[in-house]
Design a protein around this motif. Structure first.
Motif, PDB file in Angstrom:
ATOM      1  N   ARG A   1      18.413 -45.446 -29.410  1.00 56.52           N
ATOM      2  CA  ARG A   1      17.287 -44.643 -28.924  1.00 56.52           C
ATOM      3  C   ARG A   1      16.626 -43.920 -30.090  1.00 56.52           C
TER       4      ARG A   1
ATOM      5  N   ALA B   1      24.410 -38.632 -25.640  1.00 55.74           N
ATOM      6  CA  ALA B   1      24.420 -40.055 -25.966  1.00 55.74           C
ATOM      7  C   ALA B   1      25.856 -40.513 -26.111  1.00 55.74           C
TER       8      ALA B   1
ATOM      9  N   ALA C   1      14.034 -40.558 -30.213  1.00 56.55           N
ATOM     10  CA  ALA C   1      13.449 -39.540 -29.345  1.00 56.55           C
ATOM     11  C   ALA C   1      12.807 -38.451 -30.192  1.00 56.55           C
TER      12      ALA C   1
ATOM     13  N   GLY D   1      24.313 -45.620 -23.967  1.00 56.88           N
ATOM     14  CA  GLY D   1      22.964 -45.142 -23.691  1.00 56.88           C
ATOM     15  C   GLY D   1      22.780 -43.690 -24.028  1.00 56.88           C
TER      16      GLY D   1
ATOM     17  N   THR E   1      17.337 -40.112 -34.146  1.00 60.99           N
ATOM     18  CA  THR E   1      17.685 -41.522 -34.025  1.00 60.99           C
ATOM     19  C   THR E   1      19.141 -41.633 -33.606  1.00 60.99           C
TER      20      THR E   1
ATOM     21  N   SER F   1      18.618 -44.104 -20.362  1.00 61.59           N
ATOM     22  CA  SER F   1      18.538 -45.505 -20.780  1.00 61.59           C
ATOM     23  C   SER F   1      19.942 -46.006 -21.055  1.00 61.59           C
TER      24      SER F   1
END
Length: 202
Positions: A157, A96, A159, A108, A143, A119
């Motif tokens: 994001r 990330a 996940a 992203g 997070t 993303s």
């Protein structure tokens, strides 16, 4: 808030490299990392290849903890990238941060469970600023948040990640298309996880 550091400059000594870079030079509180040409991290999706050569400086990241990595967004070439890498296995990992795509820096994440997804959101206003990416393990989730300077963190994001797995995390950079990308990292701390997914605006 618990911050794990080792004193001036020594914060960078607690990790081990997954794919050592061309060069890594600690200068006081900063770490300048030069990536190898064609370095990247990706598995299968859309492109059809597996790349596992991104440079990540990793230390244990237990459940119920968070890691923050700061760096300068002063890179401009296609697919230049830097941020946080979380590693569980060759086929289970997250990266990330900010990656240049189609001429624009994009904040992203790539979440990989066997195959990668991606993303992004454009952040041209972040150019030439210090960026901080935060990855928090809490319960069965990771997070990811990011910010420029002292602005509030943006949610990037959420996940899934099993709370029982052993994971490592830390700074990463990669340079899929060129040589001589050098990223200046300015901070790496491990701290408490996010108290909740959404801040209390009450």
């Amino acid at each position: 808030m618990t911050r794990i550091t080792s004193g001036a400059g020594e914060v960078w000594d607690r990790g081990r490299w997954r794919n050592p870079p061309v060069r890594a030079v600690a200068e006081g509180q900063t770490l300048r990392v030069t990536a190898a040409e064609n370095s990247d991290a990706w598995r299968h999706t859309s492109y059809g290849f597996v790349h596992d050569s991104a440079h990540a400086l990793l230390a244990p990241l237990p459940a119920e903890s968070a890691v923050e990595v700061s760096f300068l967004l002063d890179y401009t070439e296609q697919f230049d990238q830097a941020g946080i890498y979380l590693h569980v296995s060759d086929s289970l990992w997250i990266k990330a941060g900010v990656e240049v795509s189609d001429g624009i820096p994009q904040v992203g994440a790539v979440v990989t469970h066997g195959a990668s997804d991606w993303s992004v959101a454009p952040v041209p206003e972040w150019i030439d600023r210090e960026i901080t990416v935060r990855l928090s393990r809490a319960g069965n989730a990771v997070t990811i948040r990011a910010r420029a300077g002292d602005e509030p963190f943006r949610l990037i994001r959420v996940a899934p990640l099993d709370e029982t797995v052993s994971a490592e995390g830390g700074p990463f950079c990669a340079s899929p298309t060129r040589a001589d990308l050098t990223t200046t990292f300015t901070g790496w701390v491990v701290t408490d996880p996010d108290a909740s997914l959404h801040p209390d605006h009450g």
